[in-house]
Design a protein around this motif. Structure first.
Motif, short mmCIF file in Angstrom:
data_model
loop_
_atom_site.label_atom_id
_atom_site.label_comp_id
_atom_site.label_asym_id
_atom_site.label_seq_id
_atom_site.Cartn_x
_atom_site.Cartn_y
_atom_site.Cartn_z
N TYR A 205 0.83 -1.20 0.00
CA TYR A 205 0.00 0.00 0.00
C TYR A 205 0.87 1.26 0.00
O TYR A 205 0.67 2.17 -0.80
N LEU A 222 -10.25 -13.60 0.15
CA LEU A 222 -11.09 -12.42 -0.10
C LEU A 222 -10.87 -11.32 0.91
O LEU A 222 -11.04 -10.15 0.60
N ALA A 223 -10.48 -11.70 2.13
CA ALA A 223 -10.31 -10.68 3.16
C ALA A 223 -9.10 -9.81 2.85
O ALA A 223 -9.14 -8.59 3.00
N VAL A 224 -8.01 -10.42 2.39
CA VAL A 224 -6.81 -9.65 2.07
C VAL A 224 -7.07 -8.75 0.87
O VAL A 224 -6.74 -7.56 0.88
N ARG A 226 -9.79 -7.52 -0.19
CA ARG A 226 -10.73 -6.44 0.12
C ARG A 226 -10.00 -5.18 0.56
O ARG A 226 -10.31 -4.09 0.12
N HIS A 227 -9.02 -5.38 1.45
CA HIS A 227 -8.35 -4.21 1.99
C HIS A 227 -7.33 -3.62 1.03
O HIS A 227 -6.93 -2.49 1.17
N SER A 229 -7.61 -3.60 -2.50
CA SER A 229 -8.04 -3.29 -3.86
C SER A 229 -9.06 -2.17 -3.96
O SER A 229 -9.83 -1.95 -3.04
N ASP A 230 -9.05 -1.49 -5.13
CA ASP A 230 -10.09 -0.51 -5.43
C ASP A 230 -11.27 -1.21 -6.08
O ASP A 230 -12.42 -0.95 -5.78
N ALA A 246 -14.63 -2.29 -4.79
CA ALA A 246 -14.40 -3.25 -3.71
C ALA A 246 -15.52 -3.24 -2.67
O ALA A 246 -16.07 -4.29 -2.34
N ASP A 247 -15.87 -2.07 -2.15
CA ASP A 247 -16.85 -2.04 -1.06
C ASP A 247 -18.19 -2.62 -1.50
O ASP A 247 -18.83 -3.36 -0.77
N PRO B 259 -7.16 -9.81 8.54
CA PRO B 259 -7.99 -8.92 7.73
C PRO B 259 -9.43 -9.42 7.75
O PRO B 259 -9.67 -10.63 7.71
N LEU B 261 -13.70 -9.38 6.75
CA LEU B 261 -14.67 -9.15 5.69
C LEU B 261 -15.74 -8.17 6.16
O LEU B 261 -16.35 -7.47 5.38
N ARG B 265 -13.56 -0.96 5.51
CA ARG B 265 -12.35 -1.27 4.77
C ARG B 265 -11.26 -0.30 5.25
O ARG B 265 -11.51 0.89 5.38
N VAL B 266 -10.10 -0.84 5.58
CA VAL B 266 -9.03 0.03 6.05
C VAL B 266 -7.90 0.00 5.04
O VAL B 266 -7.71 -0.97 4.33
#
Lengths: 345, 357
Positions: A205, A222-224, A226-227, A229-230, A246-247, B259, B261, B265-266
């Motif tokens: 980042y 998916l959790a990684v 998520r934080h 990616s756009d 992403a959101d 991380p 779900l 989002r941080v």
């Protein structure tokens, strides 16, 4: 089918209807008898400074797609544009200037670093490619090591003298040594411990902010993604089945497959873990050699109906750059299931 | 009733060319029939060595074992190899992380299960084969009578792990030790396999030791949690207590660095600075000290694993036994721990982020 970039930014990388087929050789003379379409009609765009996450189960074609994007593999059909130039079938010589600008970080740093070379030698290759003069080399290498959070004193160490997280930092430093604009990350943190994973994601980042890099971030976690990616593209058996900011993808998944992937991730929370419906889809992806008719996800899909068996769904924009390829997306009521409709395997 | 498995002050030390390596340092726990204990930790925390030692798989001329492992009342740690063979597979079975290396690639999977059944039970080959087929069906393999004749490479990763589970169940063990059983698998497959394993264990009241670094799996399955770091237990408590009121700073950091779900989002994930300790040259005192943002003078001494005394729980009947089961290895007082954890949650910047991975 193309995705509109935000106004005012020309895409850095653009793939149109990309396809990568592998021959399946059988018999004693190894004749190609059939083909596996690892990447099948994939279109995507990546703007400068943007990060696109690509997720899916193993065998969905995400790594094949990554190899196409850096031209380690030559797409068998479709077009790949880098800053407007067609590089789909460009030869090695004409690719050289592009190679410097598109770099890759691999999943397993142990396998992707040459164990017989010292860190300094590994990093010097990219720097020479960039035309860094010999007298500046040492300083540049130390600068790279500092940038990725390694001790510049360790320039003469071999890869095996570092921990897994440090080796992945060397892999990242090697990618940066060529001063790229785009870095394709193929499962960059999957091999790392939980506590180290977050450190490397944060490093990526920071580097993106500092150097204005664009990333393609391939992962099954998916959790990684998520934080990091756009935008996120979800792949299933060679196709992108959903693509969205992403959101939006995590808050309102539209494809039943995306919803199932999200539901399968265990949550680190006692109360939430109990309240969750556990397995949403069963079985494993179909054999890529014998794709089901119509929608590829149909045999595992809880919402599948007759139309899914006959018509292959196309990616449709549901507003806000949220694309989904599904006859019964989750923003529509669940279809009434006819008797005899395909049941999940 | 005595617990099924009792591990007391287990110590495992390997003699290596580079010096002595204390892989497991004073680990104790017990497990009753049908319960799930999760052992959590990063690579090098000693969790796998603990599991292998239970099965008697770390014995060698260069290993020193201390303490006690009692299975169903009988000591295993110093039992002769003959007795161990009877317990392995029959009493307790192990599921390994990588089914491709744990299965024999040149033997049909059915034959591998048959071999295991016949090592423990005096049954005919055809009878054992029938049992193998039934087991494969039970773990969700379709057309088991055909698939039993296939070789491991003809199975997908998830199916191979199902074969491993079938083999583990083949002699009706009372305890299954699963070492990272789904780490190599996709999330969707992981979810199915863990569901099945959980169901099989609950059906037959088989106890399960689940070794993992996936906090999500722990939240979902565990009754008790043992957090290991640098070969030592840092926290040991019922799972509800670990998630609701984690007491060791390492556990907080571990929980926070996953991380998520859910939630916002941080851009930057909370991290634990630095990297796990080398067991050849461990730091003095608390092993987590070099990475701990709350370390102070006393942390250079090894803290004991003990129950914190909860001043608020005084006078609450029934509160004490629960509190006594919540052990952690840290010099901080209970009030300080709770206060510092809240501070950490509000301002993760307080966590040390210096030092490379």
């Amino acid at each position: 089918m193309s995705v509109d970039a935000p106004p005012g930014t020309a895409p850095l990388l653009e793939a149109r209807n990309l396809e990568l087929r592998y021959p399946v050789r059988t018999g004693s003379i190894r004749q190609p008898t059939r083909h596996v379409r690892a990447v099948d009609d994939v279109s995507l765009e990546l703007g400068p400074g943007e990060t696109l996450g690509i997720v899916g189960e193993s065998g969905c074609g995400k790594s094949s797609l990554a190899r196409c994007l850096v031209r380690l593999a030559t797409p068998t059909a479709g077009t790949l544009l880098y800053r407007g130039t067609d590089i789909t079938r460009a030869n090695q010589r004409s690719l050289r200037p592009v190679r410097r600008e598109i770099q890759m970080v691999f999943q397993d740093p142990e396998a992707s670093l040459n164990g017989r070379k010292r860190v300094g030698q590994i990093l010097a290759t990219g720097l020479r490619l960039r035309g860094v003069p010999g007298n500046r080399m040492k300083a540049e290498i130390r600068e790279l090591l500092r940038l990725v959070g390694l001790n510049p004193e360790h320039v003469d160490h071999f890869p095996h003298e570092f921990s897994g997280g440090q080796r992945q930092r060397i892999g990242i430093a090697r990618a940066l040594s060529a001063d790229p604009r785009l870095v394709v990350l193929d499962e960059p943190v999957s091999a790392l411990d939980v506590s180290i994973r977050a450190q490397v994601v944060n490093l990526l980042y920071d580097l993106r902010e500092e150097r204005g890099l664009s990333y393609v971030f391939v992962a099954h976690d998916l959790a990684v993604v998520r934080h990091a990616s756009d935008r996120i593209a979800v792949m299933y058996l060679g196709r992108i089945v959903e693509q969205s900011p992403a959101d939006d993808l995590y808050d309102h998944p539209l494809h039943p497959y995306t919803a199932a992937l999200l539901a399968a991730v265990p949550v680190p929370d006692r109360v939430a873990a109990r309240g969750r419906s556990k397995t949403v889809i069963r079985g494993e992806p179909a054999n890529a050699l014998e794709l089901p008719s119509g929608c590829r996800f149909r045999p595992r899909c809880p919402r599948a109906t007759d139309v899914c068996a006959t018509v292959d769904p196309q990616l449709v924009d549901h507003g806000g750059r949220h694309l989904v390829a599904c006859h019964h997306p989750l923003d529509t009521p669940a279809p009434a299931r006819e008797a005899g409709s395909p049941s999940p395997a | 009733m005595a617990p099924l498995l009792e591990v007391e002050h287990l110590r495992v030390r390997f003699r290596t060319d580079a010096g002595a390596l204390q892989a497991v340092d004073d680990v104790s726990f017990s497990l009753s029939d049908g319960k799930v204990l999760a052992i959590v930790g990063e690579s090098g925390s000693g969790k796998s060595v603990t599991a292998l030692t239970l099965m008697g798989l770390t014995r060698s001329a260069n290993t020193e074992l201390e303490g006690a492992v009692r299975f169903d009342g009988a000591d295993l740690l110093h039992a002769p190899e003959r007795d161990l063979r009877r317990v392995r597979g029959g009493g307790m079975a192990m599921i390994f992380q990588n089914p491709m290396t744990a299965l024999n690639p040149v033997q049909r999977v059915g034959a591998q299960i048959v071999e295991q059944i016949r090592a423990h039970d005096r049954v005919s080959r055809s009878e054992a084969w029938k049992r193998a087929v039934t087991l494969l069906r039970r773990v969700g393999i379709t057309r088991p009578e055909v698939r039993a004749r296939a070789y491991p490479h003809e199975f997908s990763g998830g199916m191979r792990q199902r074969v491993m589970i079938a083999a583990a169940l083949s002699c009706s063990p009372r305890l299954i030790v699963a070492d990272e059983p789904t780490t190599a698998l996709d999330v969707t497959t992981q979810s199915q396999i863990m569901d099945e394993l959980e169901q099989l264990c609950r059906e037959s009241t088989v106890a399960l030791i689940l070794i993992t670094h996936d906090i999500g799996l722990v939240a979902r399955m565990a009754d008790d949690v043992l957090v290991m770091y640098g070969g030592r237990a840092l926290e040991h408590a019922p799972a509800d207590a670990v998630f609701a009121d984690p007491l060791h700073p390492y556990t907080w950091a571990l929980l926070r660095s996953v991380p998520r779900l859910d939630g916002d989002r941080v851009e930057r994930l909370p991290t634990i600075g630095g990297s796990p300790p080398s067991l050849l040259h461990p730091p003095s005192g608390c092993h987590f000290r070099p990475r701990c943002p709350h370390s102070f003078g006393r942390c250079t001494e090894v803290p004991p694993l003990r129950a914190s005394v909860d001043p608020e729980a005084d006078g609450h009947p029934g509160a004490e036994p629960e509190g006594e089961r919540h052990l952690d290895r840290c010099w901080l007082g209970l009030d300080d721990k709770r206060r510092l954890r809240r501070l950490d949650e509000e301002a993760p910047a307080l966590v040390r982020t210096d030092g490379a991975a």
